[in-house]
Design a protein around this motif. Structure first.
Motif, short mmCIF file in Angstrom:
data_model
loop_
_atom_site.label_atom_id
_atom_site.label_comp_id
_atom_site.label_asym_id
_atom_site.label_seq_id
_atom_site.Cartn_x
_atom_site.Cartn_y
_atom_site.Cartn_z
N GLY A 17 -9.20 8.67 5.17
CA GLY A 17 -9.89 9.75 5.21
C GLY A 17 -9.66 10.41 3.69
O GLY A 17 -8.79 9.98 2.93
N GLY A 18 -10.09 11.64 3.53
CA GLY A 18 -10.03 12.27 2.13
C GLY A 18 -8.72 12.84 2.19
O GLY A 18 -8.01 13.27 3.08
N ILE A 19 -7.97 13.22 1.11
CA ILE A 19 -6.66 13.77 0.95
C ILE A 19 -6.49 15.11 1.51
O ILE A 19 -5.56 15.40 1.97
N ASP A 20 -7.80 15.91 1.45
CA ASP A 20 -7.50 17.02 2.28
C ASP A 20 -7.24 17.16 3.80
O ASP A 20 -7.11 18.15 4.33
N LEU A 21 -7.52 15.94 4.16
CA LEU A 21 -7.31 15.68 5.81
C LEU A 21 -5.78 15.14 6.15
O LEU A 21 -5.36 15.45 7.41
N TRP A 32 -1.58 5.21 6.70
CA TRP A 32 -2.65 6.20 6.35
C TRP A 32 -3.12 6.04 4.89
O TRP A 32 -2.30 5.96 3.83
N ILE A 33 -4.58 5.95 4.73
CA ILE A 33 -4.94 6.02 3.36
C ILE A 33 -5.73 7.35 3.15
O ILE A 33 -6.66 7.63 3.59
N HIS A 34 -5.34 7.77 2.24
CA HIS A 34 -5.79 9.18 1.65
C HIS A 34 -6.53 8.93 0.31
O HIS A 34 -5.97 8.47 -0.66
N VAL A 35 -7.79 9.38 0.27
CA VAL A 35 -8.64 9.36 -1.28
C VAL A 35 -8.52 10.75 -1.62
O VAL A 35 -8.83 11.57 -1.12
N TYR A 54 -7.87 5.08 -6.36
CA TYR A 54 -8.25 5.73 -5.38
C TYR A 54 -7.49 6.97 -4.83
O TYR A 54 -8.17 7.81 -4.00
N ARG A 55 -6.48 6.90 -4.96
CA ARG A 55 -5.56 8.03 -4.56
C ARG A 55 -5.79 9.45 -5.26
O ARG A 55 -5.02 10.33 -4.80
N ILE A 110 0.86 -1.22 0.08
CA ILE A 110 -0.16 0.10 -0.03
C ILE A 110 0.70 1.08 0.18
O ILE A 110 2.02 1.31 0.69
N TYR A 111 0.32 2.49 -0.83
CA TYR A 111 1.05 3.51 -0.68
C TYR A 111 0.89 4.25 0.82
O TYR A 111 -0.15 4.21 1.37
N ASN A 112 2.16 4.72 1.31
CA ASN A 112 2.47 5.20 2.50
C ASN A 112 2.80 6.78 2.50
O ASN A 112 3.84 6.93 1.95
N CYS A 113 2.09 7.62 2.82
CA CYS A 113 2.49 9.02 2.52
C CYS A 113 3.64 9.49 3.47
O CYS A 113 4.40 10.31 3.11
N VAL A 114 4.06 8.70 4.45
CA VAL A 114 5.14 8.96 5.59
C VAL A 114 6.36 8.66 4.49
O VAL A 114 7.24 9.29 4.52
#
Length: 510
Positions: A255-259, A284-287, A329-330, A38-42
């Motif tokens: 949550g959404g990417i804006d979060l 963290w999963i951001h849509v 989804y991202r 999974i993609y991880n933003c950190v």
């Protein structure tokens, strides 16, 4: 790392090259690899999903602030998260314990109550009830746990107090409490530091400090605490409620990417401070946003939203879900007539295929059955490819495309080789397609507002088919035009016909 993940050493080769700086930001959990990536933003890259228990995971989604009706921008986020949850559960045998937080006390809810002269609690209950109805209409599964801020005030108060006692937060004269970002070196973990923070306030020590607790203002609801009266800040709610139900660590936080910033950044900071840990949420999963055609963001402030009931007046829940499946989804998803028409056409291709299979298998004119190695090989390859697609950051778009290719191959063999009969591989393919789509959350049900029975439609479609074949043989243009008129009128009643040289099929459409 190879000793820890022997089964996945080859696939982990790219993960092993994490930059040293990134390694200090994201900590690979100890435990059992699931085979999912999974993609991880950190970490800013795809990483392996590792769980303490190989078949149990905790999941928290940031839910709605219930001051108004949800729109399809919200819907796209929750439908996509619902798809990911279904994939984890049904394709990877992970038992997800799901929770969602509902913000039922907030500036916007208070303002709405004052505008319509209604108690803020009544406003929140009304819109929360509407939200769950909307989610049910889109076949989004309700979380196992629903945590509401108003039910967890004591939990939130104790959470804030512990951070104050640790020296990482400070109360102010007006009864507010701020998180001291200067004392937390890891702040900015989820996203590079921004040039802007919360609005400047004389009470704040640093520009990026954020409110854990908001001091009382006349006319607003409040709760008494040891540092003064007021109410929770937005960011603290999720941290306190997640910690209450899941403890010091959560596997998935969505949550959404804006979060991502500042909400999730602040959640991670205050939760790590509370639990005295280096990492609170492992994944963290951001849509991505749902934009209107022309890359215009859909938002209430721009007054360009589409309500969920309005969406369902034009398109089915399955069509909207198919549009979500066909996007990543991202990333940003476009909502337009063209996109939705394409999604509807793809959905109908699957429906027509399943009906054609039924006709093919039950065709009394064919000879004895035989196997077809080409079809069986094609099915096996698609099964393997799709499992790999889902393993790699939930690539549903590639899954849909591979299934479309599979039904095209099957259709050619069914319709071109009229002297051959291969019911077993065809049935297996139809079963696989049905199984995949339903596991993604599609219902595949033909629903119509009209009271026309299926048998009556069957009779009408078969009669038109007989007339049309005779008209084609005799080249009778008048009769062919009449058949076209019948087809168009049926379509106006939400019935779409797929003409065939043998037996036609039909489906209900929006």
């Amino acid at each position: 790392m190879r000793e820890i993940f022997p089964l996945f050493s080859r696939k982990l080769s790219h993960v092993c090259s994490l930059k040293p700086y990134k390694e200090t930001k994201w900590l690979m959990p100890n435990g059992n690899p699931t085979g999912v990536y999974i993609y991880n933003c950190v970490a800013e890259q795809t990483v392996p999903v590792i769980l303490s228990d190989p078949h149990i995971a905790t999941w928290y989604s940031c839910g709605p602030t219930v001051y108004d009706s949800a729109h399809i921008g919200h819907a796209s986020c929750y439908v996509k998260l619902d798809i990911i949850q279904r994939i984890l559960k049904s394709f990877f045998n992970i038992k997800l314990v799901t929770a969602m937080g509902v913000t039922d006390i907030d500036d916007k809810i208070i303002k709405k109550g004052l505008e319509i002269k209604m108690d803020f609690r009544t406003v929140a209950k009304q819109y929360e009830h509407e939200f769950w109805l909307d989610m049910a209409s889109l076949n989004v599964e309700k979380p196992m746990l629903v945590t509401r801020v108003s039910d967890h005030i004591n939990t939130i108060e104790n959470f804030v107090k512990k951070i104050i006692d640790s020296g990482l937060a400070y109360p102010t004269d007006d009864g507010s409490v701020y998180f001291d970002t200067s004392k937390y070196p890891s702040y900015g973990k989820l996203q590079k530091m921004q040039e802007f923070g919360e609005p400047s306030d004389d009470s704040k020590r640093n520009k990026m400090d954020f409110a854990l607790w908001k001091g009382y203002k006349p006319g607003e609801p409040y709760w008494e605490t040891s540092w003064g009266k007021g109410r929770p800040g937005w960011h603290i709610e999720c941290s306190a409620m997640v910690s209450k139900v899941f403890g010091s660590q959560v596997d998935f936080h969505a949550g959404g990417i804006d979060l991502q910033f500042p909400h999730h950044e602040n959640e991670e900071a205050q939760s790590c401070a509370y639990h005295n840990t280096r990492q609170w949420a492992n994944y963290w999963i951001h849509v991505g946003h749902l934009n209107l055609k022309g890359d215009t963001k859909m938002s209430k402030s721009l007054q360009n939203t589409v309500s969920i009931p309005d969406l369902l007046e034009t398109y089915s829940a399955d069509t909207f879900r198919m549009a979500c499946l066909m996007s990543n989804y991202r990333y940003t998803m476009e909502y337009s007539k063209e996109v939705m028409t394409t999604a509807e056409e793809v959905l109908n291709k699957f429906k027509f295929f399943l009906k054609d299979v039924y006709v093919y298998v039950n065709n009394s004119e064919t000879g004895s059955a035989d196997y077809n190695e080409k079809l069986l090989d094609a099915l096996q390859k698609v099964e393997e490819k799709n499992q790999e697609y889902l393993t790699t950051d939930f690539d549903t778009a590639s899954c849909v495309n591979s299934m479309l290719n599979l039904i095209s191959t099957t259709h050619r063999i069914m319709k071109v080789n009229t002297s051959d009969y291969y019911p077993v591989p065809v049935i297996l393919i139809a079963e696989y397609i049905t199984n995949m789509l339903t596991r993604f959350g599609l219902k595949l049900q033909d629903a119509s507002k009209d009271s026309i029975s299926n048998s009556l439609v069957d009779t009408l479609v078969e009669f038109r088919h007989s007339v049309r074949l005779n008209a084609l043989k005799s080249k009778d243009k008048e009769l062919l035009n009449a058949c076209d008129t019948v087809r168009n009128k049926l379509k106006s009643h939400k019935i779409q016909i797929n003409d065939s040289s043998k037996t036609p099929s039909w489906v209900f459409v929006k």
